[in-house]
Design an enzyme around this catalytic site. Structure first.
Site, PDB file in Angstrom:
ATOM      1  N   ARG A 159       0.882  -1.171   0.000  1.00  0.00           N
ATOM      2  CA  ARG A 159       0.000   0.000   0.000  1.00  0.00           C
ATOM      3  C   ARG A 159       0.916   1.217   0.000  1.00  0.00           C
ATOM      4  NH1 ARG A 159      -4.636   2.772  -1.034  1.00  0.00           N
ATOM      5  NH2 ARG A 159      -5.415   3.875   0.775  1.00  0.00           N
ATOM      6  N   GLY A 160       0.965   1.917  -1.111  1.00  0.00           N
ATOM      7  CA  GLY A 160       1.910   3.009  -1.297  1.00  0.00           C
ATOM      8  C   GLY A 160       1.933   4.053  -0.197  1.00  0.00           C
ATOM      9  N   VAL A 161       0.763   4.531   0.230  1.00  0.00           N
ATOM     10  CA  VAL A 161       0.743   5.594   1.238  1.00  0.00           C
ATOM     11  C   VAL A 161       1.330   5.142   2.564  1.00  0.00           C
ATOM     12  CG1 VAL A 161      -1.200   6.845   0.207  1.00  0.00           C
ATOM     13  CG2 VAL A 161      -1.641   5.115   1.942  1.00  0.00           C
ATOM     14  N   ASP A 162       1.317   3.847   2.829  1.00  0.00           N
ATOM     15  CA  ASP A 162       1.849   3.331   4.096  1.00  0.00           C
ATOM     16  C   ASP A 162       3.316   2.926   4.003  1.00  0.00           C
ATOM     17  OD1 ASP A 162      -0.642   3.553   5.303  1.00  0.00           O
ATOM     18  OD2 ASP A 162      -1.166   1.456   4.999  1.00  0.00           O
ATOM     19  N   THR A 163       3.728   2.342   2.877  1.00  0.00           N
ATOM     20  CA  THR A 163       5.032   1.659   2.877  1.00  0.00           C
ATOM     21  C   THR A 163       5.944   1.934   1.681  1.00  0.00           C
ATOM     22  OG1 THR A 163       4.057  -0.277   1.820  1.00  0.00           O
ATOM     23  CG2 THR A 163       4.091  -0.248   4.237  1.00  0.00           C
ATOM     24  N   LYS A 164       5.509   2.738   0.716  1.00  0.00           N
ATOM     25  CA  LYS A 164       6.330   2.945  -0.486  1.00  0.00           C
ATOM     26  C   LYS A 164       7.688   3.567  -0.177  1.00  0.00           C
ATOM     27  CE  LYS A 164       4.284   4.099  -4.289  1.00  0.00           C
ATOM     28  NZ  LYS A 164       4.237   2.858  -5.005  1.00  0.00           N
ATOM     29  N   GLY A 215       4.007   6.270 -19.653  1.00  0.00           N
ATOM     30  CA  GLY A 215       3.454   5.687 -20.871  1.00  0.00           C
ATOM     31  C   GLY A 215       3.195   4.197 -20.767  1.00  0.00           C
ATOM     32  N   GLU A 261      -3.829  -7.055  -6.956  1.00  0.00           N
ATOM     33  CA  GLU A 261      -2.483  -7.605  -7.150  1.00  0.00           C
ATOM     34  C   GLU A 261      -2.302  -8.892  -6.338  1.00  0.00           C
ATOM     35  OE1 GLU A 261       0.376  -4.610  -6.085  1.00  0.00           O
ATOM     36  OE2 GLU A 261      -0.215  -3.290  -7.725  1.00  0.00           O
TER      37      GLU A 261
END
Length: 179
Positions: free
Chosen positions: A31-36, A64, A98
């Protein structure tokens, strides 16, 4: 220390994967907002240092590129999926989609439970998501929830230890896959 994996030396020195190599070895689901900017990025960097080919959306795709085409292809060609579970993970249908693809492709899953217990992972019913899709998400989440993983408390844990433990598990899984 060096090991041979798929004709590539796994070393402690930073060596970029060969650009002509198709696919990836490891898909990092998070989850990008938590762990990216934390565990996902640290894992990606360490796996590259080991001369492996990880896939992390913001590091592996170019402007692209077709989002789902790239993600589905990376999951299909990967040998291992790392699922980084965090408190807001289940709010994202992208994450759950995913994870579903990883499970359906029968990839080895290495769960990392970051600031959340497996028993706290739940999918909320969403009117915008068809019931069949929610069932698919629940099945994939159950598969990951009942797979032994790594647990981590980001407030008190040692990030270096987590990255080392996770990459050691990945390398072991890839070696087993080859044999």
């Amino acid at each position: 220390m060096q090991r041979l994996l798929s004709g590539r030396m796994i070393t402690r020195a930073r060596v970029s994967p060969p650009p002509s190599s198709p696919g990836c070895d490891v898909f990092i689901n998070h989850r990008g907002v938590d762990t990216k900017k934390t565990i996902a990025a640290l894992l990606f960097d360490r796996l590259v240092q080991l001369n492996l080919r990880p896939f992390l959306d913001n590091r592996s795709m170019e402007p692209g590129d077709k989002l789902w085409e790239c993600i589905a292809s990376a999951i299909q060609t990967s040998k291992v999926g790392i699922a980084v579970f965090s408190p807001r993970y289940c709010e994202s249908h992208y994450c759950l989609r995913e994870l579903s693809l990883i499970v359906e492709a029968k990839k080895k899953i290495i769960p990392i439970f970051c600031d959340i217990k497996p028993s706290d992972l739940h999918i909320n019913s969403d009117a915008a998501c068809p019931p069949k899709e929610l069932d698919r998400f629940r099945m994939a989440l159950d598969e990951a929830r009942y797979t032994v993983g790594l647990t981590f408390d980001s407030h008190n844990g040692n990030w270096s230890d987590l990255v080392k433990r996770a990459t050691d598990v990945v390398v072991k899984c890839l070696e087993e896959e080859e044999n």
